[in-house]
Design a protein around this motif. Structure first.
Motif, PDB file in Angstrom:
ATOM      1  N   PHE A   1       1.019  -1.518  -0.219  1.00  0.00           N
ATOM      2  CA  PHE A   1      -0.199  -0.142   0.078  1.00  0.00           C
ATOM      3  C   PHE A   1       0.781   0.830  -0.266  1.00  0.00           C
ATOM      4  CE2 PHE A   1      -3.876  -2.825   0.872  1.00  0.00           C
ATOM      5  CZ  PHE A   1      -4.354  -1.916   0.611  1.00  0.00           C
ATOM      6  N   GLU A   2       0.684   2.348  -0.810  1.00  0.00           N
ATOM      7  CA  GLU A   2       0.887   3.593  -1.005  1.00  0.00           C
ATOM      8  C   GLU A   2       0.858   4.289   0.137  1.00  0.00           C
ATOM      9  OE1 GLU A   2       3.329   4.533  -2.770  1.00  0.00           O
ATOM     10  OE2 GLU A   2       2.554   3.875  -4.694  1.00  0.00           O
ATOM     11  N   THR A   3       1.752   3.142   1.603  1.00  0.00           N
ATOM     12  CA  THR A   3       1.480   4.851   3.051  1.00  0.00           C
ATOM     13  C   THR A   3       2.941   5.505   2.888  1.00  0.00           C
ATOM     14  OG1 THR A   3       3.006   2.928   3.824  1.00  0.00           O
ATOM     15  CG2 THR A   3       0.802   2.554   4.402  1.00  0.00           C
ATOM     16  N   PRO A   4       2.812   6.616   3.774  1.00  0.00           N
ATOM     17  CA  PRO A   4       3.833   6.923   3.755  1.00  0.00           C
ATOM     18  C   PRO A   4       5.347   6.686   3.670  1.00  0.00           C
ATOM     19  CG  PRO A   4       2.264   8.497   5.111  1.00  0.00           C
ATOM     20  CD  PRO A   4       2.027   6.818   5.167  1.00  0.00           C
ATOM     21  N   MET A   5       5.195   5.928   4.314  1.00  0.00           N
ATOM     22  CA  MET A   5       7.080   5.069   4.663  1.00  0.00           C
ATOM     23  C   MET A   5       7.404   3.654   3.558  1.00  0.00           C
ATOM     24  SD  MET A   5       8.158   1.192   7.402  1.00  0.00           S
ATOM     25  CE  MET A   5       6.966   0.818   6.311  1.00  0.00           C
ATOM     26  N   PHE A   6       5.857   3.506   2.120  1.00  0.00           N
ATOM     27  CA  PHE A   6       6.684   3.379   1.020  1.00  0.00           C
ATOM     28  C   PHE A   6       6.647   3.564   0.270  1.00  0.00           C
ATOM     29  CE2 PHE A   6       5.434   0.740  -2.620  1.00  0.00           C
ATOM     30  CZ  PHE A   6       6.337  -0.692  -2.711  1.00  0.00           C
ATOM     31  N   SER A   7       5.585   5.314   0.183  1.00  0.00           N
ATOM     32  CA  SER A   7       6.295   6.194  -0.956  1.00  0.00           C
ATOM     33  C   SER A   7       7.438   6.557  -1.196  1.00  0.00           C
ATOM     34  CB  SER A   7       4.520   6.715  -0.782  1.00  0.00           C
ATOM     35  OG  SER A   7       3.014   6.704  -1.147  1.00  0.00           O
ATOM     36  N   GLN A   8       7.810   6.881   0.382  1.00  0.00           N
ATOM     37  CA  GLN A   8       9.187   7.452   0.386  1.00  0.00           C
ATOM     38  C   GLN A   8       9.947   6.508   0.123  1.00  0.00           C
ATOM     39  OE1 GLN A   8       9.115   9.328   4.345  1.00  0.00           O
ATOM     40  NE2 GLN A   8       7.484  10.046   3.912  1.00  0.00           N
ATOM     41  N   ALA A   9      10.578   5.381   0.211  1.00  0.00           N
ATOM     42  CA  ALA A   9      11.393   4.609  -0.459  1.00  0.00           C
ATOM     43  C   ALA A   9      11.896   4.622  -1.499  1.00  0.00           C
ATOM     44  CB  ALA A   9      10.456   3.214  -0.010  1.00  0.00           C
ATOM     45  N   ARG A  10      12.965   3.905  -2.054  1.00  0.00           N
ATOM     46  CA  ARG A  10      13.537   4.796  -3.903  1.00  0.00           C
ATOM     47  C   ARG A  10      14.027   3.003  -4.125  1.00  0.00           C
ATOM     48  NH1 ARG A  10       9.270   7.304  -2.709  1.00  0.00           N
ATOM     49  NH2 ARG A  10       9.847  10.235  -3.502  1.00  0.00           N
ATOM     50  N   GLY A  11      14.874   3.411  -5.091  1.00  0.00           N
ATOM     51  CA  GLY A  11      15.448   2.446  -6.054  1.00  0.00           C
ATOM     52  C   GLY A  11      14.615   0.871  -6.935  1.00  0.00           C
TER      53      GLY A  11
ATOM     54  N   GLU B   1      -7.933   2.098   0.236  1.00  0.00           N
ATOM     55  CA  GLU B   1      -9.168   1.150  -0.002  1.00  0.00           C
ATOM     56  C   GLU B   1      -9.186   0.030   1.425  1.00  0.00           C
ATOM     57  OE1 GLU B   1      -8.495   0.284  -4.546  1.00  0.00           O
ATOM     58  OE2 GLU B   1      -6.732   0.719  -3.592  1.00  0.00           O
ATOM     59  N   PHE B   2      -8.024   1.240   2.232  1.00  0.00           N
ATOM     60  CA  PHE B   2      -8.111  -0.265   3.116  1.00  0.00           C
ATOM     61  C   PHE B   2      -8.963   0.319   4.429  1.00  0.00           C
ATOM     62  CE2 PHE B   2      -7.170  -0.668   7.533  1.00  0.00           C
ATOM     63  CZ  PHE B   2      -6.005  -1.493   8.282  1.00  0.00           C
ATOM     64  N   ALA B   3      -9.956   1.553   4.114  1.00  0.00           N
ATOM     65  CA  ALA B   3     -10.896   2.077   5.192  1.00  0.00           C
ATOM     66  C   ALA B   3     -11.761   1.567   3.992  1.00  0.00           C
ATOM     67  CB  ALA B   3     -10.264   3.595   5.215  1.00  0.00           C
ATOM     68  N   GLU B   4     -12.166   1.321   3.232  1.00  0.00           N
ATOM     69  CA  GLU B   4     -13.210   1.323   2.877  1.00  0.00           C
ATOM     70  C   GLU B   4     -13.629   0.105   2.806  1.00  0.00           C
ATOM     71  OE1 GLU B   4     -14.018   3.195  -2.087  1.00  0.00           O
ATOM     72  OE2 GLU B   4     -12.731   1.954  -1.104  1.00  0.00           O
ATOM     73  N   MET B   5     -12.284  -1.213   3.011  1.00  0.00           N
ATOM     74  CA  MET B   5     -12.585  -2.720   3.907  1.00  0.00           C
ATOM     75  C   MET B   5     -12.454  -2.818   5.469  1.00  0.00           C
ATOM     76  SD  MET B   5     -12.762  -5.568   3.784  1.00  0.00           S
ATOM     77  CE  MET B   5     -11.786  -6.357   2.018  1.00  0.00           C
ATOM     78  N   VAL B   6     -12.599  -1.884   5.914  1.00  0.00           N
ATOM     79  CA  VAL B   6     -12.380  -1.409   7.678  1.00  0.00           C
ATOM     80  C   VAL B   6     -14.210  -1.107   7.252  1.00  0.00           C
ATOM     81  CG1 VAL B   6     -12.431  -0.078   9.831  1.00  0.00           C
ATOM     82  CG2 VAL B   6     -10.586  -1.234   8.337  1.00  0.00           C
ATOM     83  N   ALA B   7     -14.888   0.079   6.591  1.00  0.00           N
ATOM     84  CA  ALA B   7     -16.546   0.379   6.547  1.00  0.00           C
ATOM     85  C   ALA B   7     -17.039  -1.297   6.581  1.00  0.00           C
ATOM     86  CB  ALA B   7     -16.512   0.623   5.947  1.00  0.00           C
ATOM     87  N   HIS B   8     -16.798  -2.295   5.156  1.00  0.00           N
ATOM     88  CA  HIS B   8     -17.707  -3.129   5.271  1.00  0.00           C
ATOM     89  C   HIS B   8     -17.512  -3.888   6.161  1.00  0.00           C
ATOM     90  CE1 HIS B   8     -19.164  -5.858   2.525  1.00  0.00           C
ATOM     91  NE2 HIS B   8     -18.239  -7.103   3.297  1.00  0.00           N
ATOM     92  N   ILE B   9     -16.624  -4.475   6.706  1.00  0.00           N
ATOM     93  CA  ILE B   9     -16.134  -5.633   8.016  1.00  0.00           C
ATOM     94  C   ILE B   9     -17.261  -4.657   9.399  1.00  0.00           C
ATOM     95  CG2 ILE B   9     -14.529  -6.261   9.978  1.00  0.00           C
ATOM     96  CD1 ILE B   9     -12.376  -6.360   7.964  1.00  0.00           C
ATOM     97  N   VAL B  10     -16.899  -3.120   8.813  1.00  0.00           N
ATOM     98  CA  VAL B  10     -18.341  -2.801  10.739  1.00  0.00           C
ATOM     99  C   VAL B  10     -19.383  -3.216  10.107  1.00  0.00           C
ATOM    100  CG1 VAL B  10     -19.090  -1.245  11.454  1.00  0.00           C
ATOM    101  CG2 VAL B  10     -16.803  -1.275  11.140  1.00  0.00           C
ATOM    102  N   CYS B  11     -20.022  -3.123   9.202  1.00  0.00           N
ATOM    103  CA  CYS B  11     -21.524  -2.749   8.483  1.00  0.00           C
ATOM    104  C   CYS B  11     -21.819  -5.009   8.038  1.00  0.00           C
ATOM    105  CB  CYS B  11     -21.563  -2.356   7.533  1.00  0.00           C
ATOM    106  SG  CYS B  11     -21.381  -0.215   7.324  1.00  0.00           S
TER     107      CYS B  11
END
Length: 253
Positions: free
Chosen positions: A185-195, A216-226
């Motif tokens: 996932f394009e989290t800040p940690m992964f997005s800042q990685a280079r190479g 898309e992760f947040a959408e999965m959380v919402a679906h699980i909740v419901c």
């Protein structure tokens, strides 16, 4: 379970997947508090805690209760890594580092789940007998660990393994337990990685042919909740990506 009007705590909500999830749930009408070491960009109810500290977690949840009301959902997105070779001349992994990864990722997930369940058990169930949902975050590395990820894979595998036992134990109280295992996932940690290796990893997602977006992760959380039928299971969220064995320097820490 309804999102609107319900109280949620997002552990690790100061940044990354947790922050996006916290913002998404708040936008959907939930009362949201964040538990983390740093508040980061979150501008709502916040409590400082190390998830591996049982007393600190209890204190933080009690503090957030005044802001969010009855706890109905606990979403844990915290996690740390400790990567490298485990033996030989280039050995990097230490017992101390391995232990810390287990403390935060595995023990921390249990501490949060236990503390949340205790509070949910003491609450009144809804009309269908549900008191809450606990969502942990694992990783596809728990299934297909690369060379150099022994500590991380073991810690995330522990989260997977506790999902069904906790769901079985908490189920009679109307509490569900589900784990999401994200891929890249394009989290800040992964997005800042280079190479070149990072670029190569981005190309391995089958479809969509890109890393996941935090939304898309947040959408999965919402679906699980419901969706009450989602319980006691680990859900891969990875676009059909499968981790190759690889070299140890492919791993992004």
């Amino acid at each position: 379970m309804k999102i609107k009007g319900s109280g949620f705590v997002i552990a690790g909500g100061g940044s990354g997947l947790g922050l996006t999830t916290a913002l998404s749930l708040r936008e959907a009408g939930a009362r949201v508090g964040v538990l983390d070491l740093k508040q980061g960009e979150w501008d709502g109810a916040f409590a400082h805690a190390d998830v591996a500290d049982e007393t600190g977690v209890d204190r933080a949840l009690d503090a957030l209760a005044s802001e969010i009301g009855q706890l109905r959902g606990l979403i844990n997105t915290t996690g740390i890594g400790h990567s490298g070779l485990s033996a030989g001349p280039d050995r990097k992994v230490t017992a101390e580092g391995f232990r810390r990864v287990l403390d935060v990722n595995t023990l921390g997930s249990f501490i949060l789940a236990q503390a949340a369940a205790e509070r949910m058990i003491a609450s009144e169930a809804d009309k269908q007998g549900e008191r809450g949902v606990i969502i942990n975050t694992s990783s596809i590395v728990a299934f297909e660990g690369q060379i150099g990820t022994a500590a991380y894979a073991a810690a995330k595998g522990g989260i997977n393994a506790m999902t069904l036992p906790l769901a079985r134990e908490f189920g009679p109280y109307g509490i569900r337990v589900v784990t999401i295992a994200p891929g890249i996932f394009e989290t800040p940690m992964f997005s800042q990685a280079r190479g070149p290796m990072v670029d190569w990893l981005r190309e391995q997602v089958i479809y969509p042919d890109r890393p996941g977006d935090a939304v898309e992760f947040a959408e999965m959380v919402a679906h699980i909740v419901c969706n009450r039928m989602l319980n006691g299971t680990v859900i891969r969220l990875d676009g059909a990506y499968r981790v190759p064995s690889g070299r140890h320097d492919w791993w992004v820490d």
